[in-house]
Design a protein around this motif. Structure first.
Motif, short mmCIF file in Angstrom:
data_model
loop_
_atom_site.label_atom_id
_atom_site.label_comp_id
_atom_site.label_asym_id
_atom_site.label_seq_id
_atom_site.Cartn_x
_atom_site.Cartn_y
_atom_site.Cartn_z
N ALA A 69 -5.14 7.63 -8.89
CA ALA A 69 -6.40 7.16 -9.14
C ALA A 69 -6.93 6.90 -7.71
N GLU A 70 -8.34 7.06 -7.58
CA GLU A 70 -9.06 6.66 -6.36
C GLU A 70 -8.81 5.11 -6.09
N ILE A 71 -8.46 4.79 -4.85
CA ILE A 71 -8.08 3.52 -4.46
C ILE A 71 -9.60 2.88 -3.91
N HIS A 72 -9.80 1.63 -4.45
CA HIS A 72 -11.12 0.71 -4.19
C HIS A 72 -10.61 -0.57 -3.78
N PHE A 73 -9.24 -0.90 -3.43
CA PHE A 73 -8.97 -2.33 -3.04
C PHE A 73 -8.33 -2.13 -1.74
N LEU A 74 -8.07 -3.38 -1.04
CA LEU A 74 -7.58 -3.47 0.34
C LEU A 74 -6.18 -3.33 0.20
N PRO A 75 -5.62 -2.93 1.27
CA PRO A 75 -4.11 -2.64 1.60
C PRO A 75 -3.55 -4.09 1.12
N SER A 85 -1.11 -1.96 5.10
CA SER A 85 -1.02 -0.63 4.68
C SER A 85 -0.95 -0.52 3.20
N TYR A 86 -1.26 0.53 2.60
CA TYR A 86 -1.13 0.86 1.18
C TYR A 86 0.29 1.24 0.70
N THR A 87 1.56 0.20 0.79
CA THR A 87 2.56 0.61 0.47
C THR A 87 3.03 1.02 -1.12
N ASP A 88 2.21 0.11 -1.87
CA ASP A 88 2.48 -0.15 -3.11
C ASP A 88 1.53 0.85 -4.08
N ARG A 89 1.99 1.70 -4.72
CA ARG A 89 1.27 2.60 -5.47
C ARG A 89 1.81 3.20 -6.76
N ALA A 142 -16.04 -4.43 4.50
CA ALA A 142 -15.78 -5.69 3.42
C ALA A 142 -15.09 -5.39 2.18
N GLY A 143 -14.22 -4.34 2.37
CA GLY A 143 -13.33 -3.85 1.36
C GLY A 143 -14.02 -3.09 0.04
N HIS A 144 -15.12 -2.73 0.26
CA HIS A 144 -15.86 -1.80 -0.67
C HIS A 144 -15.70 -0.67 -0.53
N ASP A 145 -15.50 -0.10 0.47
CA ASP A 145 -15.28 1.27 0.94
C ASP A 145 -14.15 1.76 1.78
N VAL A 146 -12.95 2.08 1.15
CA VAL A 146 -11.71 2.20 1.82
C VAL A 146 -11.35 3.82 2.24
N ASP A 147 -12.60 4.62 2.24
CA ASP A 147 -12.20 5.96 2.37
C ASP A 147 -11.82 6.11 3.66
N ALA A 148 -12.29 5.29 4.62
CA ALA A 148 -11.98 5.44 6.09
C ALA A 148 -10.51 5.07 6.41
N LEU A 149 -10.01 4.11 5.38
CA LEU A 149 -8.61 3.85 5.86
C LEU A 149 -7.79 4.82 5.11
#
Length: 551
Positions: free
Chosen positions: A435-441, A462-466, A406-413
């Motif tokens: 920084a640690e990411i805690h938002f959806l792709p 994907s997390y293209t924007d960083r 549900a977007g709360h834990d993205v470590d698996a992504l």
């Protein structure tokens, strides 16, 4: 013998007289009695004329003290006192710490009847603005007359009174202006514009707030109707000192985009500099009162396309020195494609080698600089943009993880993130952190919705924007926030924002100063639009209330 309520001395006696004010016994030197009598007479006349509202005598409490016994007197500090305050309070602090005995300024200590009036003002700072024009016009002619009479006591009172009734800025002593060097900074000299004294005056904790935004706009002509959610989110109580906005695939009208940014940030901010490289835009806004501590701004750009005329991929950078800390901001757009990891690494290597910065600005630590890497030549570096690194996992598996967490834990992504893997291997962004990411792709959405790509290509989220950062000294950058802005949906990318507290150091006034330069025409246009928008909202609210009244 008494005269106007003040006990007269016996012949040859030089001890202070005792004056009773509101039940309190105050000692007053005879050399200042005449001045007090004149002030009290003037106050009585002003009360009779209605300039000062009548206040009944203060009531006594059971402990025998009056409510005003605990009132603390407002006093403007000098610049040196402000700097030496260990708490870092500013020169406009209106109240002293409770319970600590304080000495009132000379003009207030010597005139007992004036004390309650000034004490009442200190409890209502807003009232100073309303009464200032009337008070200054009534007091200054008399004060200037006393200055011309040559009385030493009156001179001291007059100077203190003008200072307290005039500007609330810290007074500047003539000797300070004479001694200001504008050459040496750091801890070696006093009075330097970029030195430690000025640094501590504005930043007692030596940290500046920086707000970074990166957004792939997809070249859309239509801009969001409101940028408040992007730059001024409701979950942030305070605005920051710098706003750095990097855009990839920017809208066709770059000037309109910058005007919209100025309109959103309002009159407290000015655009320090803006640079572009094709459809890559980079804008830097700064708080208006901090612009004097900036050096000249330098920019450079690099294209990573084989044909240099095509400027859709590459990087644009800004560099400047703020006090004694050098900054580098880079926004870039790397090669797209799920499997083109090697090409993106080549883009990175070309940019760090080809960016020709700094040009005229001095390197603040040349012993740590490397000729082949531009990011080693600055104290603080922020690199952000559409890096196009993807999640190396099938779309079905990525969507399953998103639904499960549900977007709360993205470590698996993040276990499948290409950029994280390459940074761990040391092949890209050497020395950088994220920084640690805690938002959806943030890629790729159907425009105007929260649904990931439903086109024929069905690209994997994907997390293209960083936003990445690098510092010469450990722990100089503190992450305050790292998130995406989900409310802006005019592009297939979601903007990513980061808020950082960055440590500053004092500098020397030998750098090429920016001399307060900013884009004045953009500032005026942005303020004009804000005014027009406010008038339209008021008119709409007025019409709505009229309709409701009729119905």
């Amino acid at each position: 013998m008494t005269e106007n309520g003040v006990e007269s001395p016996r012949p040859g006696e030089r001890s202070p007289a005792t004056v009773a004010v509101d039940g309190r016994a105050l000692e007053l030197p005879f050399s200042e009695r005449k001045m007090c009598n004149e002030l009290n007479t003037a106050l009585q006349l002003r009360k009779a004329a209605g300039d000062i509202p009548y206040r009944p005598p203060p009531s006594r409490r059971l402990d025998g003290k009056t409510p005003e016994d605990g009132v603390r007197v407002r006093r403007l500090r000098s610049s040196q006192e402000s700097l030496s305050d260990p708490a870092g309070s500013s020169s406009t602090d209106s109240l002293k710490e409770a319970g600590r005995p304080t000495a009132a300024p000379r003009g207030e200590r010597d005139c007992p009847e004036v004390l309650p009036v000034l004490s009442q003002r200190s409890l209502a700072p807003r009232r100073i603005e309303r009464d200032r024009s009337a008070n200054v016009s009534a007091e200054r002619p008399r004060l200037h007359r006393k200055l011309s009479e040559g009385d030493a006591c009156s001179d001291s009172l007059s100077v203190d009174s003008v200072r307290s009734l005039g500007s609330v800025l810290s007074p500047i002593r003539t000797q300070e202006v004479r001694n200001r060097s504008f050459l040496e900074g750091g801890g070696l000299g006093s009075g330097a514009l970029l030195g430690v004294e000025e640094l501590l005056r504005y930043f007692p904790d030596r940290r500046v707030g920086i707000y970074v935004v990166t957004w792939n706009m997809q070249g859309e002509k239509g801009l969001p109707s409101n940028l408040d959610d992007l730059l001024l989110p409701t979950d942030s109580e305070f605005a920051q000192d710098f706003y750095i906005i990097g855009v990839q695939e920017g809208c066709p009208d770059r000037r309109e985009w910058e005007t919209r940014l100025q309109e959103c940030l309002g009159p407290h901010y000015v655009m320090l500099y803006a640079a572009s490289h094709g459809v890559l835009y980079l804008s830097a806004f700064i708080r208006r009162d901090l612009i004097w501590f900036c050096s000249e701004v330098e920019s450079a750009a690099v294209t990573t396309r084989i044909i240099s005329q095509i400027k859709t991929k590459g990087a644009v950078a800004l560099a400047f020195t703020f006090f004694g800390t050098s900054f580098l901001f880079i926004t870039s757009h790397f090669t797209s494609g799920d499997a083109k990891v090697y090409e993106r690494i080549l883009d990175y290597n070309k940019i760090v080698e080809a960016l020709a910065l700094p040009k005229g600005l001095p390197d603040t630590n040349p012993y740590r600089s490397t000729a082949s890497d531009v990011t080693t030549r600055f104290d603080q570096v922020f690199w952000f943009g559409d890096f196009n690194f993807r999640l190396g996992h099938e779309r079905v598996g990525v969507e399953s993880i998103i639904k499960r967490t549900a977007g709360h834990d993205v470590d698996a992504l993040m276990e499948h993130d290409q950029l994280v893997k390459e940074m761990k291997d040391g092949s890209i962004f050497k020395g950088f952190r994220e920084a640690e990411i805690h938002f959806l792709p943030t890629y790729k959405f159907d425009i105007g919705s929260d649904v990931y790509d439903t086109s024929a290509k069905k690209r994997t989220p994907s997390y293209t924007d960083r936003i990445l950062f690098r510092t010469r000294y450990a722990d100089d950058i503190h992450v305050l926030k790292y998130s995406s802005c989900s409310s802006i949906k005019t592009s297939d990318h979601r903007p990513v924002v980061g808020i950082y507290g960055v440590k500053l150091k004092a500098g020397r006034d030998t750098i090429p100063l920016g001399a307060g330069q900013f884009d004045c025409s953009l500032y005026l246009e942005g303020i004009k639009r804000r005014i027009s928008r406010e008038l339209k909202l008021r008119e709409a609210a007025k019409n709505q209330s009229s309709v409701c009244a009729v119905s």
